[in-house]
Design a protein around this motif. Sequence first.
Motif, PDB file in Angstrom:
ATOM      1  N   GLN A 236       0.824  -1.204   0.000  1.00  0.00           N
ATOM      2  CA  GLN A 236       0.000   0.000   0.000  1.00  0.00           C
ATOM      3  C   GLN A 236       0.861   1.257   0.000  1.00  0.00           C
ATOM      4  OE1 GLN A 236      -2.615  -0.764   3.353  1.00  0.00           O
ATOM      5  NE2 GLN A 236      -4.215  -1.525   1.996  1.00  0.00           N
ATOM      6  N   HIS A 237       1.987   1.213   0.674  1.00  0.00           N
ATOM      7  CA  HIS A 237       2.958   2.310   0.577  1.00  0.00           C
ATOM      8  C   HIS A 237       4.062   1.861  -0.384  1.00  0.00           C
ATOM      9  CE1 HIS A 237       1.135   3.447   4.538  1.00  0.00           C
ATOM     10  NE2 HIS A 237       1.171   4.629   3.949  1.00  0.00           N
ATOM     11  N   SER A 238       3.767   1.948  -1.651  1.00  0.00           N
ATOM     12  CA  SER A 238       4.730   1.563  -2.685  1.00  0.00           C
ATOM     13  C   SER A 238       4.336   2.255  -3.975  1.00  0.00           C
ATOM     14  CB  SER A 238       4.737   0.039  -2.885  1.00  0.00           C
ATOM     15  OG  SER A 238       3.592  -0.386  -3.604  1.00  0.00           O
ATOM     16  N   HIS A 239       5.151   2.066  -5.020  1.00  0.00           N
ATOM     17  CA  HIS A 239       4.843   2.658  -6.315  1.00  0.00           C
ATOM     18  C   HIS A 239       4.133   1.663  -7.237  1.00  0.00           C
ATOM     19  CE1 HIS A 239       8.773   0.728  -6.488  1.00  0.00           C
ATOM     20  NE2 HIS A 239       8.600   0.560  -7.782  1.00  0.00           N
ATOM     21  N   ALA A 240       3.752   0.490  -6.695  1.00  0.00           N
ATOM     22  CA  ALA A 240       3.076  -0.527  -7.499  1.00  0.00           C
ATOM     23  C   ALA A 240       1.617  -0.139  -7.699  1.00  0.00           C
ATOM     24  CB  ALA A 240       3.168  -1.887  -6.803  1.00  0.00           C
ATOM     25  N   TRP A 241       1.224   0.064  -8.959  1.00  0.00           N
ATOM     26  CA  TRP A 241      -0.166   0.444  -9.245  1.00  0.00           C
ATOM     27  C   TRP A 241      -0.983  -0.836  -9.443  1.00  0.00           C
ATOM     28  CZ3 TRP A 241      -2.782   4.754  -8.555  1.00  0.00           C
ATOM     29  CH2 TRP A 241      -4.045   4.887  -9.140  1.00  0.00           C
ATOM     30  N   ALA A 255      -3.261   0.803  -5.106  1.00  0.00           N
ATOM     31  CA  ALA A 255      -3.708   1.974  -5.870  1.00  0.00           C
ATOM     32  C   ALA A 255      -4.696   2.815  -5.063  1.00  0.00           C
ATOM     33  CB  ALA A 255      -4.344   1.525  -7.185  1.00  0.00           C
ATOM     34  N   HIS A 256      -5.576   2.164  -4.303  1.00  0.00           N
ATOM     35  CA  HIS A 256      -6.495   2.898  -3.430  1.00  0.00           C
ATOM     36  C   HIS A 256      -5.711   3.816  -2.489  1.00  0.00           C
ATOM     37  CE1 HIS A 256      -9.505  -0.162  -4.590  1.00  0.00           C
ATOM     38  NE2 HIS A 256     -10.428   0.665  -4.105  1.00  0.00           N
ATOM     39  N   HIS A 257      -4.643   3.267  -1.896  1.00  0.00           N
ATOM     40  CA  HIS A 257      -3.913   4.052  -0.902  1.00  0.00           C
ATOM     41  C   HIS A 257      -3.052   5.126  -1.569  1.00  0.00           C
ATOM     42  CE1 HIS A 257      -3.064   4.577   3.307  1.00  0.00           C
ATOM     43  NE2 HIS A 257      -1.779   4.767   3.036  1.00  0.00           N
ATOM     44  N   GLN A 258      -2.600   4.886  -2.769  1.00  0.00           N
ATOM     45  CA  GLN A 258      -1.891   5.945  -3.490  1.00  0.00           C
ATOM     46  C   GLN A 258      -2.852   7.103  -3.778  1.00  0.00           C
ATOM     47  OE1 GLN A 258       0.494   4.598  -6.852  1.00  0.00           O
ATOM     48  NE2 GLN A 258       0.882   2.654  -5.810  1.00  0.00           N
ATOM     49  N   ILE A 259      -4.094   6.787  -4.119  1.00  0.00           N
ATOM     50  CA  ILE A 259      -5.110   7.821  -4.294  1.00  0.00           C
ATOM     51  C   ILE A 259      -5.296   8.599  -2.992  1.00  0.00           C
ATOM     52  CG2 ILE A 259      -7.604   8.177  -4.595  1.00  0.00           C
ATOM     53  CD1 ILE A 259      -6.156   7.761  -7.223  1.00  0.00           C
ATOM     54  N   HIS A 260      -5.277   7.884  -1.874  1.00  0.00           N
ATOM     55  CA  HIS A 260      -5.421   8.544  -0.575  1.00  0.00           C
ATOM     56  C   HIS A 260      -4.292   9.544  -0.334  1.00  0.00           C
ATOM     57  CE1 HIS A 260      -6.218   9.194   3.665  1.00  0.00           C
ATOM     58  NE2 HIS A 260      -4.954   8.866   3.924  1.00  0.00           N
ATOM     59  N   HIS A 261      -3.085   9.221  -0.774  1.00  0.00           N
ATOM     60  CA  HIS A 261      -1.932  10.105  -0.577  1.00  0.00           C
ATOM     61  C   HIS A 261      -1.823  11.171  -1.662  1.00  0.00           C
ATOM     62  CE1 HIS A 261       0.674   8.639   2.774  1.00  0.00           C
ATOM     63  NE2 HIS A 261      -0.052   7.548   2.623  1.00  0.00           N
ATOM     64  N   SER A 262      -2.668  11.118  -2.656  1.00  0.00           N
ATOM     65  CA  SER A 262      -2.564  12.028  -3.792  1.00  0.00           C
ATOM     66  C   SER A 262      -2.706  13.485  -3.375  1.00  0.00           C
ATOM     67  CB  SER A 262      -3.648  11.685  -4.824  1.00  0.00           C
ATOM     68  OG  SER A 262      -3.747  12.679  -5.816  1.00  0.00           O
ATOM     69  N   ALA A 263      -1.957  14.351  -4.067  1.00  0.00           N
ATOM     70  CA  ALA A 263      -2.053  15.789  -3.834  1.00  0.00           C
ATOM     71  C   ALA A 263      -3.191  16.430  -4.619  1.00  0.00           C
ATOM     72  CB  ALA A 263      -0.729  16.463  -4.217  1.00  0.00           C
ATOM     73  N   ASP A 264      -3.901  15.662  -5.417  1.00  0.00           N
ATOM     74  CA  ASP A 264      -5.043  16.164  -6.182  1.00  0.00           C
ATOM     75  C   ASP A 264      -6.220  16.389  -5.236  1.00  0.00           C
ATOM     76  OD1 ASP A 264      -7.253  16.575  -7.845  1.00  0.00           O
ATOM     77  OD2 ASP A 264      -6.551  15.154  -9.354  1.00  0.00           O
TER      78      ASP A 264
END
Length: 332
Positions: A236-241, A255-264
């Motif tokens: 979840q804390h990685s660059h794997a989409w 990918a869900h958690h990357q969305i959570h960290h997104s600056a958008d």
Amino acid sequence: MTTAGSLLDLAGVGERLIEPLLEVLLPLGSAFSLVSLASALLIGAAHIVLDRRARGRKTSPRLLWKALFPRKIWLTASSRADLVFFIFNLWGAGILISWALLSGQAISKGLAGWLGDAVGAGPLSATPWPIVAVVGTVLGFLAYELGYWIDHWLSHKVPFLWAFHKPHHTAEVLTPLTVYRVHPIESMKFYNIAAVVSGATGGVLAWAFGPAWHAPLAFGQNAIFLVFLMTVVHLQHSHAWMTFAPFGKWLLSPAHHQIHHSADPVHFGKNLGSCLAVWDRMFGTLHVPGARPRDLTFGAIAADPHSLTGGFATPFVEAFRPPASPELQAAE
């Protein structure tokens, strides 16, 4: 004798320093065990190989290594700050927060006793133990997920709490070590909320099942959480989409958690759960990822985000300084 005594003292100090590290890396039930990290690495490698194969491309060992450990992610100020947080939380934070933790077992025992006095004996005391074990495991995991969601939601919605959660979101790249990028106050809050929710759930179950009640564990962990720990949590804390399609409405993928960290701003306050999307769906905070956004970037706006001052001292200043609402929203 003096030299021998000094050597013994140094050996004792070394043992005390390395013991916390071994307690984190070696037990199978540890949230950061070497086994779970190796499992995540293998799954990440398989994802890269299979994804490239689906596009008709081969993957050499050298290319796989570069894909798993890209310099632009691992050799950054953000990753170095993650390591500092890891060291601090490993050796220092536990001492700071242990005294303040509520006991989930105490809450469970107290609630079960109160219910027994107020309502009488529970109605499920004759339930066979396999059913008790399954129900306890499933509801225990759902309780953990709910506690995680509540804690996370409060961290993003209450300005005082956001100040201490914000350092986690200042990470500009994501690696498994980012999970340790948390302020001690944030850790204290999480463990107390988890103790209340899990303890209350355990108390109701202990009352309902009576003498038949027991909470089965696998290597000291809830068995369902252990499965996620060995497969998903570190990714979840990685660059794997990885989106987990078509199960994105039920499971929270990397990918869900990357969305959570997104600056958008579109992604602010989304995907607040740990492993399941159940509570995010129920409370309207779920954002199911599709194709990776081209401009997906991470990092909350902060002054000097990768320093000791920015990570540990600044949150106290911001917590007691009334933030402007638009600024808070932009930081999220």
